[in-house]
Structures are given as structure tokens and as C-alpha cells.
Design a protein around this motif. Structure first.
Motif, PDB file in Angstrom:
ATOM      1  N   LEU A 250       4.895   5.827   4.165  1.00  0.00           N
ATOM      2  CA  LEU A 250       5.181   6.923   3.251  1.00  0.00           C
ATOM      3  C   LEU A 250       4.982   6.483   1.804  1.00  0.00           C
ATOM      4  CD1 LEU A 250       6.202   9.818   2.774  1.00  0.00           C
ATOM      5  CD2 LEU A 250       8.533   8.912   2.807  1.00  0.00           C
ATOM      6  N   LYS A 251       5.464   5.299   1.471  1.00  0.00           N
ATOM      7  CA  LYS A 251       5.291   4.764   0.124  1.00  0.00           C
ATOM      8  C   LYS A 251       3.809   4.600  -0.205  1.00  0.00           C
ATOM      9  CE  LYS A 251       6.664   0.835  -2.781  1.00  0.00           C
ATOM     10  NZ  LYS A 251       7.377  -0.477  -2.789  1.00  0.00           N
ATOM     11  N   SER A 252       3.018   4.121   0.757  1.00  0.00           N
ATOM     12  CA  SER A 252       1.583   3.953   0.558  1.00  0.00           C
ATOM     13  C   SER A 252       0.890   5.295   0.360  1.00  0.00           C
ATOM     14  CB  SER A 252       0.969   3.217   1.750  1.00  0.00           C
ATOM     15  OG  SER A 252      -0.402   2.951   1.553  1.00  0.00           O
ATOM     16  N   ASN A 345       1.130  -6.898  -2.821  1.00  0.00           N
ATOM     17  CA  ASN A 345       1.927  -6.581  -4.019  1.00  0.00           C
ATOM     18  C   ASN A 345       2.969  -5.502  -3.738  1.00  0.00           C
ATOM     19  OD1 ASN A 345       0.340  -8.419  -5.487  1.00  0.00           O
ATOM     20  ND2 ASN A 345      -1.154  -6.816  -5.997  1.00  0.00           N
ATOM     21  N   GLY A 346       3.571  -5.565  -2.528  1.00  0.00           N
ATOM     22  CA  GLY A 346       4.634  -4.632  -2.180  1.00  0.00           C
ATOM     23  C   GLY A 346       4.175  -3.262  -1.740  1.00  0.00           C
ATOM     24  N   LEU A 347       2.865  -3.096  -1.535  1.00  0.00           N
ATOM     25  CA  LEU A 347       2.326  -1.792  -1.156  1.00  0.00           C
ATOM     26  C   LEU A 347       1.372  -1.964   0.033  1.00  0.00           C
ATOM     27  CD1 LEU A 347       2.552   1.158  -2.136  1.00  0.00           C
ATOM     28  CD2 LEU A 347       0.519   0.763  -3.536  1.00  0.00           C
ATOM     29  N   LEU A 348       1.539  -1.136   1.046  1.00  0.00           N
ATOM     30  CA  LEU A 348       0.720  -1.247   2.247  1.00  0.00           C
ATOM     31  C   LEU A 348      -0.709  -0.784   1.948  1.00  0.00           C
ATOM     32  CD1 LEU A 348       1.597  -2.272   5.021  1.00  0.00           C
ATOM     33  CD2 LEU A 348       1.766   0.114   5.764  1.00  0.00           C
ATOM     34  N   HIS A 349      -1.682  -1.662   2.237  1.00  0.00           N
ATOM     35  CA  HIS A 349      -3.096  -1.370   2.045  1.00  0.00           C
ATOM     36  C   HIS A 349      -3.821  -1.388   3.391  1.00  0.00           C
ATOM     37  CE1 HIS A 349      -2.162  -2.189  -2.152  1.00  0.00           C
ATOM     38  NE2 HIS A 349      -3.383  -1.836  -2.506  1.00  0.00           N
ATOM     39  N   PHE A 350      -4.865  -0.585   3.490  1.00  0.00           N
ATOM     40  CA  PHE A 350      -5.660  -0.463   4.705  1.00  0.00           C
ATOM     41  C   PHE A 350      -7.004  -1.163   4.494  1.00  0.00           C
ATOM     42  CE2 PHE A 350      -2.507   2.669   5.005  1.00  0.00           C
ATOM     43  CZ  PHE A 350      -2.488   3.274   6.255  1.00  0.00           C
TER      44      PHE A 350
END
Length: 468
Positions: A250-252, A345-350
Motif C-alpha cells: 500500500l505504501k509503495s 530506502n524503506g520503499l518496496l520496489h518492483f
């Protein structure tokens, strides 16, 4: 009905936790109520279709619907620079559309229990309107699709999403559909095989094999939930107090800050690939395709790989036309579509790959980390395809989504693919192979607002991501 804050309305609907057992029971009852028969037949028995020896294709007598053509492909990318194959040529743009309205303050989508001849389990949940131009212009001499008038008469105030999106680039020749969502008035009539569901319910149903069809998934993939800064995103803890994979996703989806690559960098990345690679597609007769064998009832590859073209006779009791014939694509094997995600950096990346497919409008589209639809991933040497070994050997706790989902049942005969979402351990390198780039879910969602950037396999996966 005018919806003031569209993104927030979609987000609220996606966070709805309403149960889905009643929806599953409704689908089961719809299945019991319809008689279905799909039989394979020889090409010469396809009424109103003919194998045109002069043109070298299979086409409909009216010139409408679609044709099966042969193509020869030349490209500068990859180890195989040239190949021949059959392909579906359907240049007309169809409607894939939802009517939505607020019920008890939450946005609901009007879904249809629809049977397609290629569905593995007959009834699947489709958009309110799912129709080719030939269908809604009644080239089949059948009834007009229900709710068509709402989409033909939509106004600027009622259109919430309106996009041209691509279909399977390895099976269709530059095929696109109009993906559209419009708000409906309160007194809309709901027919017997239609019902209202929230976006959260639809996402929950996507966790079950072969319930929500491909056309529903592609339309829902175009939804934006808004762009928020880090302070604003703190409100999400109200819905998910502890950090879970769902709260990370959700954050991503919501974050407009902290991305490893800017959107400008992503556009430049794929533009560079398009500028430095060539794709030439030339139509040739089906009966001269190299390595393909044409018989009275099949067109198949000499190694029995990839897919085959077959003919079917169809009887479905609740369709606009009750009985018809058509050619279809039958896969040689189950495919695999997987996204691998990493916390950066604390954020989910694909990990997103730029993939060339012969039917693409503009050479490359962004695809899942792993996409194997035209060959068997079970036979593919694991070291020959980036991330394949990582996906197949992923630990159980890393896999947050793993279902079998159908391809479009109107053209593909019982084709289903394994769809997986994996959150990587910290030991997965941040460096990516050639033609791969990191994106947040928010960036992927924003790219769906442009034509021909995110392919249908990637769109189907991101539509299925649950937030609650």
C-alpha cells in the motif's frame, strides 16, 4: 453521479474488507444456471469462417471480428533474430468497461458473470461491458450487449478512467482495447447475471484461482489511488497498524517520494531501448510458415511448443448469440508471470523488465520480472532467464501472492498461467540485469495512464495486489 475525489473513492473501495463467500456462492449458482458446450472441430466445419488459400489466413465471411494470419518477425534483440508464427489480427478497438456507483458510501463495481468458450471453469467475473466493435455493432446478428448505451453516451463528468491498453503482444498483432470506468446513476437496472462488488472484494476474489477474468483485471489495473508525501502516508497505519507485506504494498502504491528512479529516468530508459533496437513484422501466408505444420484441424509448431491454432463449435445459453464457430489459440503449456520486489530506502520496489514482443505497438513494453508464456519455464535452463531460478526457489514466506489465472477466454482455449508476487530477502542485489529497472507500485500505476507502456501480464499482476 459525480464523484468528487476519484482517487480517494477508489482507495476506500480497495480497502473494503467485506466478505466474499456470498459472491463465490453467486458465481457457483450462475454456473449451474447456464448450459455450455465447446467442441473442437476441423477448420472446414467452421461455419462463416474460411481458410483463405489466396490470402493465406483464416477469416470471417463478414470481414469482421478477427483473423488468424501468418507473420515473419525480424529483430535485432536476443539470440533468435528471425522466426515465423501465426498471430491473431484484430485491429478493431473493443470496450472493456465498468459502471460504478457508491453504495453505503463505498464505491461498487457492476460485474458480470460471463462465460467465454475458452474459460477453464466457464463462469468468471468480467467487466460490466466486454465487447468487441463487431459485437456491439452486431455483426453477428445477435442482441446488443447490455449497458452499452451508458458507455456510448458517457460524458466528461461521468468518465473516471479512459485508456487504450494493449493485449498479449506475443499472440495479438498490435491489439488494443478501450479500458473505461464510468459512474452510473442510482436507478440503474441490475440484470440477472450482474452484481455489485467493491474493489476490495474483487481483489480478494483474485486470490482464488480462475475467478476474476483477464478483462476485469486489466481495467482495474488502470486505477490510481493518489500520490502522497511521506507525512500524508502515515494515515495508512490506521488501516494496517503493524507493518505487513500488505501495508508495504500500500505504501509503495501511494508514495510519490523516495523512488529509486524518477519517472523521467524510466521514460528515458525505455526510449533508449526503442531507439536502439528494430522490430520488423511482415505478413506471410499460414501455409508457408517455417517450422509450423498445417493440418485439417490444427496449426502447430513442429516441436509441439508455444501454442496451436484450433477450431471450436460453441453453445452458451445466455450469450447474445447462442451458437457459433470460431478459431482459437490453445497453449502448449502453463506460463509463469512473476514480480520480484525489494525494499529500497524503506520503499518496496518492483524489478520490471522492458520486453520486446512481436505484436507490440512500439517494440517494447514493461513486463513482470519473469514472463514465460510462449515456452515452458519448467524446461527452460534456469541460468538462461534472469530471476527464473530465484522465483522457482523462493521461500514460502517470501511468496505473498501465488494463484493460477486465466487468459482471455474469448480467444484463448483453456490458457492459464501461474501469477506470483515475491518480496526478496535483503541479500538480493540491487544491481539489475540489462533491460531491467526498479519501479515503485505508484510509478507502475502512473505508467498505466499512458498507452502501451505496461503490458497486460504486468497489469494483471498489479491489479491482483491486495492492500487489506
Amino acid at each position: 453521479m459525480v464523484i468528487k475525489n476519484v482517487n480517494l473513492a477508489f482507495l476506500k473501495s480497495a480497502l473494503d474488507k467485506t466478505e466474499v463467500n456470498s459472491a463465490l456462492e453467486w458465481i457457483n449458482n450462475q454456473n449451474k444456471a447456464v448450459n455450455v458446450s465447446v467442441k473442437k472441430v476441423d477448420f472446414e466445419k467452421l461455419e462463416k469462417w474460411k481458410f483463405d488459400q489466396k490470402k493465406g489466413c483464416i477469416g470471417h465471411d463478414t470481414g469482421s471480428f478477427f483473423s488468424i494470419d501468418g507473420i515473419r518477425v525480424n529483430t535485432t534483440l536476443g539470440k533468435v533474430g528471425q522466426w515465423d508464427q501465426p498471430i491473431i489480427n484484430q485491429p478493431e478497438v473493443g470496450f472493456l468497461g465498468f459502471l460504478v456507483k457508491e453504495i453505503n458510501g463505498v464505491l461498487h463495481f457492476l460485474v458480470q458473470a460471463k462465460i467465454e468458450p475458452g474459460n477453464v471453469n466457464f463462469v468468471q467475473l468480467s467487466p460490466t461491458l466486454q465487447a468487441t466493435r463487431s459485437n456491439f455493432q452486431q455483426a453477428h446478428n445477435g442482441k446488443q450487449p447490455k449497458y452499452l448505451e451508458y458507455f456510448k453516451n458517457a460524458t466528461e463528468e461521468t468518465v473516471l478512467i479512459d485508456q487504450l491498453q494493449s493485449e498479449q503482444g506475443a499472440r495479438f498483432l498490435k491489439k488494443r482495447n478501450r479500458n473505461i470506468i464510468i459512474s452510473a446513476n442510482d436507478n440503474i437496472e441490475v440484470y440477472e447475471n450482474f452484481t455489485w462488488l467493491t474493489l476490495g472484494q474483487l481483489k480478494s476474489l483474485m486470490q482464488v484461482d480462475n475467478i476474476v477474468n483477464m478483462d476485469t483485471r486489466t481495467v482495474l489495473s488502470g486505477i490510481l489511488y493518489g500520490n502522497y508525501n511521506k507525512k500524508a502516508i502515515n494515515f495508512s497505519s490506521v488501516f494496517t497498524p503493524q507493518e505487513t507485506y500488505k501495508s508495504m504494498l500500500l505504501k509503495s502504491a501511494l508514495s510519490s517520494e523516495g523512488c529509486f528512479n524518477s519517472l523521467n529516468r524510466i521514460f528515458s530508459f525505455i526510449t533508449d531501448l526503442k531507439s536502439n533496437n528494430d522490430l520488423l513484422v511482415k505478413k506471410i501466408p499460414l501455409n508457408v510458415l517455417k517450422d509450423w505444420i498445417v493440418t485439417k484441424d490444427e496449426i502447430y509448431h513442429k516441436d509441439n511448443d508455444y501454442f496451436k491454432i484450433i477450431g471450436v463449435e460453441v453453445e452458451i445459453s445466455n450469450r447474445e448469440v447462442l451458437n457459433w464457430y470460431q478459431p482459437m489459440v490453445e497453449p502448449a503449456q502453463e506460463g509463469l508471470c512473476a514480480f520480484v520486489c525489494k525494499n529500497i530506502n524503506g520503499l518496496l520496489h518492483f524489478a520490471v523488465q522492458a520486453k520486446l514482443e512481436c505484436g507490440n505497438h512500439d517494440i517494447f513494453e514493461f513486463a513482470p520480472t519473469v514472463q514465460t508464456l510462449t515456452g515452458s519455464y519448467k524446461k527452460t535452463p534456469k541460468d538462461s532467464l534472469p530471476f527464473l531460478e530465484y522465483v522457482l526457489s523462493a521461500k514460502k514466506e517470501q511468496i505473498v501472492y501465488d494463484t493460477i489465472q486465466s487468459e482471455e477466454g474469448g480467444r484463448f482455449f483453456k490458457e492459464q498461467n501461474r501469477n506470483i508476487l515475491i518480496i526478496a530477502d535483503d541479500d538480493l542485489p540491487q544491481e539489475l540485469p540489462e533491460n531491467f529497472i526498479w519501479m515503485t507500485l505508484n510509478q507502475i500505476n502512473n505508467l498505466t495512464q499512458y498507452n502501451n507502456y505496461i503490458n497486460i501480464q504486468a497489469r494483471n499482476l498489479i491489479a491482483s495486489i491486495p492492500f487489506v
